[in-house]
Design a protein around this motif. Structure first.
Motif, PDB file in Angstrom:
ATOM      1  N   GLN B  35       0.667  -2.719   6.304  1.00  0.00           N
ATOM      2  CA  GLN B  35      -0.734  -2.357   6.495  1.00  0.00           C
ATOM      3  C   GLN B  35      -1.246  -1.534   5.313  1.00  0.00           C
ATOM      4  O   GLN B  35      -2.336  -1.768   4.810  1.00  0.00           O
ATOM      5  CB  GLN B  35      -0.897  -1.577   7.804  1.00  0.00           C
ATOM      6  N   ILE B  36      -0.431  -0.606   4.855  1.00  0.00           N
ATOM      7  CA  ILE B  36      -0.836   0.195   3.697  1.00  0.00           C
ATOM      8  C   ILE B  36      -1.021  -0.720   2.478  1.00  0.00           C
ATOM      9  O   ILE B  36      -1.959  -0.590   1.714  1.00  0.00           O
ATOM     10  CB  ILE B  36       0.212   1.306   3.392  1.00  0.00           C
ATOM     11  N   GLU B  37      -0.110  -1.689   2.339  1.00  0.00           N
ATOM     12  CA  GLU B  37      -0.236  -2.643   1.232  1.00  0.00           C
ATOM     13  C   GLU B  37      -1.563  -3.387   1.313  1.00  0.00           C
ATOM     14  O   GLU B  37      -2.238  -3.601   0.312  1.00  0.00           O
ATOM     15  CB  GLU B  37       0.914  -3.668   1.266  1.00  0.00           C
ATOM     16  N   PHE B  38      -1.938  -3.769   2.539  1.00  0.00           N
ATOM     17  CA  PHE B  38      -3.208  -4.480   2.715  1.00  0.00           C
ATOM     18  C   PHE B  38      -4.375  -3.560   2.343  1.00  0.00           C
ATOM     19  O   PHE B  38      -5.270  -3.938   1.582  1.00  0.00           O
ATOM     20  CB  PHE B  38      -3.366  -4.981   4.160  1.00  0.00           C
ATOM     21  N   ILE B  39      -4.346  -2.335   2.864  1.00  0.00           N
ATOM     22  CA  ILE B  39      -5.441  -1.394   2.604  1.00  0.00           C
ATOM     23  C   ILE B  39      -5.616  -1.196   1.094  1.00  0.00           C
ATOM     24  O   ILE B  39      -6.721  -1.157   0.571  1.00  0.00           O
ATOM     25  CB  ILE B  39      -5.158  -0.030   3.298  1.00  0.00           C
ATOM     26  N   SER B  49      -5.283   7.443  -3.945  1.00  0.00           N
ATOM     27  CA  SER B  49      -3.911   7.926  -4.100  1.00  0.00           C
ATOM     28  C   SER B  49      -3.101   7.546  -2.861  1.00  0.00           C
ATOM     29  O   SER B  49      -3.661   7.158  -1.837  1.00  0.00           O
ATOM     30  CB  SER B  49      -3.924   9.451  -4.211  1.00  0.00           C
ATOM     31  N   GLN B  50      -1.775   7.692  -2.962  1.00  0.00           N
ATOM     32  CA  GLN B  50      -0.927   7.359  -1.812  1.00  0.00           C
ATOM     33  C   GLN B  50      -1.327   8.182  -0.588  1.00  0.00           C
ATOM     34  O   GLN B  50      -1.399   7.666   0.524  1.00  0.00           O
ATOM     35  CB  GLN B  50       0.554   7.603  -2.168  1.00  0.00           C
ATOM     36  N   SER B  51      -1.628   9.462  -0.799  1.00  0.00           N
ATOM     37  CA  SER B  51      -1.983  10.288   0.365  1.00  0.00           C
ATOM     38  C   SER B  51      -3.306   9.803   0.962  1.00  0.00           C
ATOM     39  O   SER B  51      -3.495   9.814   2.184  1.00  0.00           O
ATOM     40  CB  SER B  51      -2.064  11.763  -0.031  1.00  0.00           C
ATOM     41  N   GLY B  52      -4.210   9.372   0.094  1.00  0.00           N
ATOM     42  CA  GLY B  52      -5.473   8.823   0.588  1.00  0.00           C
ATOM     43  C   GLY B  52      -5.235   7.580   1.424  1.00  0.00           C
ATOM     44  O   GLY B  52      -5.790   7.422   2.513  1.00  0.00           O
ATOM     45  N   LEU B  53      -4.376   6.704   0.897  1.00  0.00           N
ATOM     46  CA  LEU B  53      -4.077   5.461   1.617  1.00  0.00           C
ATOM     47  C   LEU B  53      -3.445   5.767   2.970  1.00  0.00           C
ATOM     48  O   LEU B  53      -3.766   5.150   3.986  1.00  0.00           O
ATOM     49  CB  LEU B  53      -3.131   4.584   0.785  1.00  0.00           C
ATOM     50  N   ASP B  54      -2.539   6.766   2.967  1.00  0.00           N
ATOM     51  CA  ASP B  54      -1.882   7.128   4.224  1.00  0.00           C
ATOM     52  C   ASP B  54      -2.902   7.613   5.251  1.00  0.00           C
ATOM     53  O   ASP B  54      -2.814   7.281   6.428  1.00  0.00           O
ATOM     54  CB  ASP B  54      -0.834   8.217   3.985  1.00  0.00           C
ATOM     55  N   GLY B 109      -9.308  -9.644   2.923  1.00  0.00           N
ATOM     56  CA  GLY B 109      -9.552  -8.596   1.943  1.00  0.00           C
ATOM     57  C   GLY B 109     -11.004  -8.167   1.904  1.00  0.00           C
ATOM     58  O   GLY B 109     -11.335  -7.115   1.362  1.00  0.00           O
ATOM     59  N   GLU B 110     -11.895  -8.980   2.491  1.00  0.00           N
ATOM     60  CA  GLU B 110     -13.317  -8.642   2.452  1.00  0.00           C
ATOM     61  C   GLU B 110     -13.735  -7.943   3.741  1.00  0.00           C
ATOM     62  O   GLU B 110     -13.061  -8.039   4.768  1.00  0.00           O
ATOM     63  CB  GLU B 110     -14.151  -9.909   2.227  1.00  0.00           C
TER      64      GLU B 110
END
Ligand code: SF4
Ligand code: SF4
Lengths: 72, 254
Positions: B35-39, B49-54, B109-110
């Motif tokens: 899911q993070i990869e998708f985001i 950043s990674q923390s933002g994505l998390d 992705g959209e």
């Protein structure tokens, strides 16, 4: 022979979106490229063309003027 | 091969999903990492950043829908922003005479429903699944938290909304100022052959390009012409059954 949508194998990315919207079952992903098998159920809805992100699949129309009465 | 072609579509999408997200198994478990990869891959959250994505990951929830299912209803309060993870969603409106006009096709992705989510209004159009789809959604209030904490997202939003406006303006021009159906009629007259010689065949995409409109507009015009009795659609043939009617709609006098 049943005509099916045309596929440009070079443009196809194998994303499967066309397959996911098609109701005729005539589109199949094989080796990451879509292929069309002839099926009666394809009624040229053009949804596969509409959703393809790369323009790899297309449903072209022939435009014909109907001849009056005599055999068309 | 034969066995494969009889697979229900929903399973095919699952096969695709398994490829997209390695953690997707048995239709039930979604993998946080995937899911993070998708985001990360969607324009909304690019540059985070990674923390933002998390932190975005914490707010995102998943929804699945089958072919034809409506996932957003026009006129309801716009409370969630939606991203397509797999499959295709159409954004559409129904005209007073009951015709569907597709405004946009949303691919993996959209996003959709952006404009009303930010303007605080109601859903401007309905959205429906064109096949089996997987969506990721985020509540408006949660998105606002993300934007406050990560201003990069605000910049992304501006870019996405600008593109949206451009697309909508091009559709609105056609809907209000010019008569697409008339232009399609004229184009058909010009291209029609008597069925004997080889004529170039045209896709709706090509027709749209020829008359300077969006692909979404052509299909509906063709349907209108058929309803008016000017043409008949016979699978991959457009047969001009009433050239006079077609000329009248095209505004051609001779
Ligand atoms: S949607 Fe287009 S690119 Fe994707 S599999 Fe179908 S033909 Fe190929
Ligand atoms: S035209 Fe419609 S029915 Fe035919 S292959 Fe494309 S999506 Fe399927």
């Amino acid at each position: 022979m049943m005509e099916m949508p045309l596929i440009d194998r070079d443009k196809c990315q194998g994303c499967g979106l066309c397959v996911s919207v098609c109701i005729c079952g005539g589109l199949v992903l094989t080796d990451n490229i879509v292929t069309a098998v002839e099926v009666e159920e394809c009624h040229w809805c053009t949804l596969c063309e509409l959703v393809c992100p790369t323009g790899a699949i297309s449903c072209p129309f022939e435009i014909i003027i109907e001849k009056n009465q005599d055999s068309a | 091969m034969a066995g494969r072609s009889t697979l229900p579509n929903i399973h095919r999408v699952d096969i695709i999903l398994t490829v997209i997200s390695s953690g997707y198994q048995e239709c039930v478990r979604t993998d946080m990492v995937a899911q993070i990869e998708f985001i990360k891959s969607i324009p909304y959250f690019s540059g985070l950043s990674q923390s933002g994505l998390d932190s975005v990951g914490k707010y995102i929830f998943e929804k699945k829908a089958g072919r034809g299912e409506i996932v957003l209803f026009e006129g309801e309060p716009a409370e969630t922003l939606c991203f397509v993870v797999a499959g295709v969603v159409k954004v559409f409106k129904i005209s007073p005479d009951g015709k569907e006009q597709i405004l946009q096709i949303i691919r993996p992705g959209e996003s959709f429903n952006d404009v009303p989510v930010f303007s605080g209004g109601v859903n401007l159009a309905s959205a429906g699944a064109m096949g089996a789809v997987v969506l990721n959604m985020i509540k408006k209030s949660d998105l606002e938290v993300v934007i406050r904490e990560h201003p990069q997202v605000a910049l992304n939003v501006i870019q996405i909304l600008s593109q949206r406006v451009q697309h909508l303006v091009s559709l609105v021009e056609d809907l209000s100022f010019r008569h697409v159906t008339g232009r399609v009629a004229r184009m058909l007259l010009e291209y029609a052959g008597d069925g004997t010689g080889e004529r170039p065949r045209l896709t709706q995409q090509e027709m749209a390009a020829m008359i300077g409109t969006a692909r979404e507009m052509v299909g509906r015009s063709i349907k209108t012409l058929e309803e008016e009795g000017a043409i008949r659609i016979d699978r991959h043939r457009i047969i001009v059954t009433n050239p006079d009617a077609l000329r009248r709609i095209a505004g051609v006098t001779s």
